[in-house]
Design a protein around this motif. Structure first.
Motif: not given
Length: 295
Positions: A17-21
């Motif tokens: 999730f953090v990597a995607a955003l």
């Protein structure tokens, strides 16, 4: 840019999730980390609201670090060193990759004056502006106090992140980040729409060269098949629509003077609402024309 569905974001583990955003807010993964536990998000508007709440509630030193993570606009040294892909595309959308030397000098002076006064980079959502309107905004904001500019910088980061989310995340709801510019031509001599008229949209510039940013030909309904600007904010600025009406009337056997009284018609107007709908029609005869802001 490939999109990721909101449902996949909601189901992803925290690291994914953090990597995607990661690039939604410049060099600040702590924001995505802080909202990962708030999932599932019902829509992209709720996701963006959570991002903004995390920014607004952050400690002042974190907010300042976020602001200072952003690059200057039209800075040759920073561009040569490499911007994020998102920042590069956003600056290019406002024409900041093709400035004249006079324009580069104007941006250098503005950046220097702003940093000298506020000790932070000037931040603006470049997709909502032309290069001319950015320089005017510099002048306006230089009159503010530091507290106002910190608040304004965070607001602009919110607009930037909304546009990045809109490009990145597919969801059932939509963020209100796009505007639309359209036109049509009505032949008042014949009392019907005018097909086959070539239309050019020009972004007017004060220092550098004005540039054609859209070309189209009116269809059977007198309209263009697609908006002249759509799927993005309407950049604040001054524009000219150019309509080639002389050839249209000549092709229909309308008796005209030589040269024709009206040949190419320029309509100048300004845009101040990036998320609005501007409809700028032309009502024309071989001897007269008028316009208005429609809807």
């Amino acid at each position: 840019m490939s999109q990721i569905s909101l449902s996949d974001l909601n189901a992803a583990d925290k690291a994914d999730f953090v990597a995607a955003l990661a690039n939604v807010v410049e060099y600040s993964p702590w924001i995505a980390e802080g909202i990962a536990g708030q999932r599932p998000f019902a829509g992209i508007n709720q996701l963006h609201a959570a991002l903004m709440a995390a920014i607004q509630s952050a400690e002042p030193d974190l907010q300042m670090a976020l602001i200072r993570a952003h690059p200057d606009l039209a800075n040759k040294t920073q561009r040569a060193a490499g911007l994020t892909a998102e920042s590069n595309a956003e600056q290019n959308s406002a024409g900041l990759d093709r400035l004249s030397e006079a324009e580069y000098a104007a941006f250098e002076r503005a950046n220097h004056a702003y940093r000298t006064k506020f000790s932070i980079p000037y931040i603006v959502c470049a997709r909502r502006y032309t290069k001319d309107s950015i320089l005017r905004d510099f002048e306006t904001r230089l009159q503010n106090i530091a507290k106002t500019e910190i608040r304004r910088a965070l607001e602009e980061i919110g607009r930037i992140s909304a546009l990045r989310l809109d490009q990145l995340v597919a969801a059932d709801d939509k963020l209100k980040v796009h505007g639309r510019l359209s036109t049509h031509v009505l032949d008042n001599h014949a009392g019907k729409p005018a097909p086959g008229i070539a239309v050019e949209l020009v972004e007017l510039a004060a220092l550098g060269e004005s540039r054609v940013i859209a070309r189209a030909v009116t269809n059977h309904d007198g309209r263009t098949d697609a908006p002249l600007i759509g799927g993005r904010p309407l950049p604040i600025g001054r524009y000219e629509l150019q309509f080639s009406v002389g050839k249209y009337f000549a092709a229909r056997g309308v008796q005209m003077s030589d040269p024709p009284f009206l040949d190419d018609i320029p309509l100048r107007f300004a845009i101040s609402e990036p998320e609005g709908h501007y409809h700028v029609p032309l009502l024309v005869t071989p001897w007269s024309y008028s316009t208005y802001r429609g809807s």
